[in-house]
Design a protein around this motif. Sequence first.
Motif, mmCIF file in Angstrom:
data_model
loop_
_atom_site.group_PDB
_atom_site.id
_atom_site.type_symbol
_atom_site.label_atom_id
_atom_site.label_comp_id
_atom_site.label_asym_id
_atom_site.label_seq_id
_atom_site.Cartn_x
_atom_site.Cartn_y
_atom_site.Cartn_z
ATOM 1 N N PHE A 163 -49.375 17.010 42.417
ATOM 2 C CA PHE A 163 -48.976 18.364 42.030
ATOM 3 C C PHE A 163 -47.844 18.313 41.018
ATOM 4 C CE2 PHE A 163 -46.481 17.304 45.775
ATOM 5 C CZ PHE A 163 -45.201 17.707 45.447
ATOM 6 N N GLY A 164 -47.579 19.453 40.429
ATOM 7 C CA GLY A 164 -46.449 19.633 39.528
ATOM 8 C C GLY A 164 -45.712 20.891 39.943
ATOM 9 N N GLU A 165 -44.504 21.045 39.436
ATOM 10 C CA GLU A 165 -43.710 22.227 39.747
ATOM 11 C C GLU A 165 -43.095 22.783 38.473
ATOM 12 O OE1 GLU A 165 -41.525 21.965 43.745
ATOM 13 O OE2 GLU A 165 -41.606 19.887 43.049
ATOM 14 N N GLY A 166 -43.064 24.097 38.395
ATOM 15 C CA GLY A 166 -42.483 24.765 37.245
ATOM 16 C C GLY A 166 -42.295 26.235 37.550
ATOM 17 N N SER A 167 -42.247 27.050 36.507
ATOM 18 C CA SER A 167 -42.074 28.497 36.649
ATOM 19 C C SER A 167 -43.106 29.216 35.808
ATOM 20 C CB SER A 167 -40.677 28.914 36.180
ATOM 21 O OG SER A 167 -39.688 28.280 36.938
ATOM 22 N N ASP A 168 -43.499 30.403 36.273
ATOM 23 C CA ASP A 168 -44.393 31.223 35.466
ATOM 24 C C ASP A 168 -43.568 31.930 34.384
ATOM 25 O OD1 ASP A 168 -43.222 33.513 36.618
ATOM 26 O OD2 ASP A 168 -44.966 34.009 37.836
ATOM 27 N N PRO A 169 -44.196 32.670 33.477
ATOM 28 C CA PRO A 169 -43.445 33.336 32.403
ATOM 29 C C PRO A 169 -42.351 34.296 32.885
ATOM 30 C CG PRO A 169 -45.759 33.285 31.859
ATOM 31 C CD PRO A 169 -45.638 32.795 33.286
ATOM 32 N N VAL A 206 -40.029 21.349 31.140
ATOM 33 C CA VAL A 206 -40.145 22.563 31.942
ATOM 34 C C VAL A 206 -41.046 22.389 33.163
ATOM 35 C CG1 VAL A 206 -39.626 24.121 30.022
ATOM 36 C CG2 VAL A 206 -41.997 23.504 30.497
ATOM 37 N N ILE A 207 -41.846 21.335 33.175
ATOM 38 C CA ILE A 207 -42.722 21.071 34.317
ATOM 39 C C ILE A 207 -42.334 19.737 34.926
ATOM 40 C CG2 ILE A 207 -45.090 20.644 35.074
ATOM 41 C CD1 ILE A 207 -45.997 22.493 32.811
ATOM 42 N N LYS A 208 -42.130 19.738 36.244
ATOM 43 C CA LYS A 208 -41.866 18.496 36.964
ATOM 44 C C LYS A 208 -43.224 17.940 37.396
ATOM 45 C CE LYS A 208 -37.495 20.099 38.893
ATOM 46 N NZ LYS A 208 -36.830 20.486 40.147
ATOM 47 N N HIS A 209 -43.664 16.897 36.744
ATOM 48 C CA HIS A 209 -44.917 16.237 37.104
ATOM 49 C C HIS A 209 -44.598 15.288 38.258
ATOM 50 C CE1 HIS A 209 -47.107 17.681 33.543
ATOM 51 N NE2 HIS A 209 -45.905 17.670 32.997
ATOM 52 N N GLN A 210 -45.023 15.663 39.476
ATOM 53 C CA GLN A 210 -44.688 14.913 40.685
ATOM 54 C C GLN A 210 -45.763 13.866 40.962
ATOM 55 O OE1 GLN A 210 -41.799 15.601 41.072
ATOM 56 N NE2 GLN A 210 -41.318 17.634 41.810
ATOM 57 N N PHE A 211 -45.315 12.658 41.325
ATOM 58 C CA PHE A 211 -46.276 11.592 41.595
ATOM 59 C C PHE A 211 -45.718 10.620 42.629
ATOM 60 C CE2 PHE A 211 -43.528 9.928 38.341
ATOM 61 C CZ PHE A 211 -43.452 8.562 38.573
ATOM 62 N N CYS A 212 -46.601 9.775 43.145
ATOM 63 C CA CYS A 212 -46.230 8.758 44.113
ATOM 64 C C CYS A 212 -45.876 7.474 43.367
ATOM 65 C CB CYS A 212 -47.392 8.501 45.071
ATOM 66 S SG CYS A 212 -47.076 7.145 46.227
ATOM 67 N N ALA A 213 -44.699 6.939 43.635
ATOM 68 C CA ALA A 213 -44.265 5.703 42.978
ATOM 69 C C ALA A 213 -45.012 4.486 43.503
ATOM 70 C CB ALA A 213 -42.764 5.519 43.168
ATOM 71 N N VAL A 214 -45.692 4.616 44.650
ATOM 72 C CA VAL A 214 -46.428 3.487 45.218
ATOM 73 C C VAL A 214 -47.816 3.371 44.591
ATOM 74 C CG1 VAL A 214 -47.407 2.505 47.336
ATOM 75 C CG2 VAL A 214 -45.156 3.593 47.379
ATOM 76 N N LEU A 222 -44.345 20.473 51.784
ATOM 77 C CA LEU A 222 -44.343 19.014 51.792
ATOM 78 C C LEU A 222 -44.383 18.503 53.228
ATOM 79 C CD1 LEU A 222 -41.671 18.248 49.057
ATOM 80 C CD2 LEU A 222 -44.161 18.273 48.838
ATOM 81 N N LEU A 223 -45.203 17.486 53.468
ATOM 82 C CA LEU A 223 -45.284 16.872 54.791
ATOM 83 C C LEU A 223 -44.553 15.533 54.823
ATOM 84 C CD1 LEU A 223 -49.044 17.625 55.596
ATOM 85 C CD2 LEU A 223 -47.014 18.935 56.268
ATOM 86 N N THR A 224 -44.065 15.112 53.677
ATOM 87 C CA THR A 224 -43.295 13.873 53.561
ATOM 88 C C THR A 224 -41.959 14.217 52.906
ATOM 89 O OG1 THR A 224 -44.410 13.405 51.482
ATOM 90 C CG2 THR A 224 -45.299 12.350 53.424
ATOM 91 N N PRO A 225 -40.964 13.362 53.085
ATOM 92 C CA PRO A 225 -39.642 13.651 52.507
ATOM 93 C C PRO A 225 -39.672 13.728 50.980
ATOM 94 C CG PRO A 225 -39.522 11.856 54.107
ATOM 95 C CD PRO A 225 -40.967 12.130 53.880
ATOM 96 N N GLU A 226 -38.866 14.630 50.421
ATOM 97 C CA GLU A 226 -38.810 14.791 48.962
ATOM 98 C C GLU A 226 -38.423 13.501 48.258
ATOM 99 O OE1 GLU A 226 -37.208 18.212 46.978
ATOM 100 O OE2 GLU A 226 -37.428 19.414 48.805
ATOM 101 N N GLN A 227 -37.625 12.663 48.898
ATOM 102 C CA GLN A 227 -37.209 11.423 48.249
ATOM 103 C C GLN A 227 -38.370 10.441 48.055
ATOM 104 O OE1 GLN A 227 -35.730 12.525 51.123
ATOM 105 N NE2 GLN A 227 -35.696 10.904 52.655
ATOM 106 N N ASP A 228 -39.518 10.686 48.683
ATOM 107 C CA ASP A 228 -40.702 9.850 48.487
ATOM 108 C C ASP A 228 -41.506 10.262 47.255
ATOM 109 O OD1 ASP A 228 -40.044 8.401 50.720
ATOM 110 O OD2 ASP A 228 -41.551 9.311 52.022
ATOM 111 N N ILE A 229 -41.070 11.318 46.580
ATOM 112 C CA ILE A 229 -41.787 11.835 45.419
ATOM 113 C C ILE A 229 -41.016 11.476 44.152
ATOM 114 C CG2 ILE A 229 -42.651 13.916 44.286
ATOM 115 C CD1 ILE A 229 -42.727 15.195 47.101
ATOM 116 N N SER A 230 -41.725 10.940 43.186
ATOM 117 C CA SER A 230 -41.123 10.640 41.882
ATOM 118 C C SER A 230 -41.475 11.761 40.916
ATOM 119 C CB SER A 230 -41.648 9.318 41.354
ATOM 120 O OG SER A 230 -41.210 8.258 42.180
ATOM 121 N N THR A 231 -40.625 11.956 39.912
ATOM 122 C CA THR A 231 -40.801 13.043 38.953
ATOM 123 C C THR A 231 -40.819 12.493 37.536
ATOM 124 O OG1 THR A 231 -39.628 14.564 40.412
ATOM 125 C CG2 THR A 231 -39.822 15.216 38.109
#
Length: 115
Positions: free
Chosen positions: A78-84, A64-72, A48-57
């Motif tokens: 991108f999204g975040e999760g785990s493989d099997p 199981v998947i965090k769908h990350q997006f910009c609130a602006v 990440l090149l910007t602070p995590e607090q600038d990302i909404s989930t």
Amino acid sequence: MKYTGSCHCGKVAFEVEGEIKGVIACNCSICARKGSLLWFVPREQLKLLTPEQDISTYLFNKHVIKHQFCAVCGIHPFGEGSDPKGKAMAAINIRCLEEIDLDSIPVQHYDGRSH
């Protein structure tokens, strides 16, 4: 190779390293609406090149998947999760990467209704 990406307004910016051999076009209810083309990489390859607090989930269904997006601007870079096996993964929306020739990247269609 190192890629730079961001949401539309630039508030959520990141770098990701790896080789894009192909992407997935998921047809679950959220991915189909977003039109994402997903490239999966180990989470440690996403910086990440910007602070995590600038990302909404956004979480839905099994959460199981965090769908990350910009609130602006509302873009989902991108999204975040785990493989099997439980390894932390990132699903990069390559439409948010700079200097990508989308026509040159193989797309696999996936029925992702389970996430």
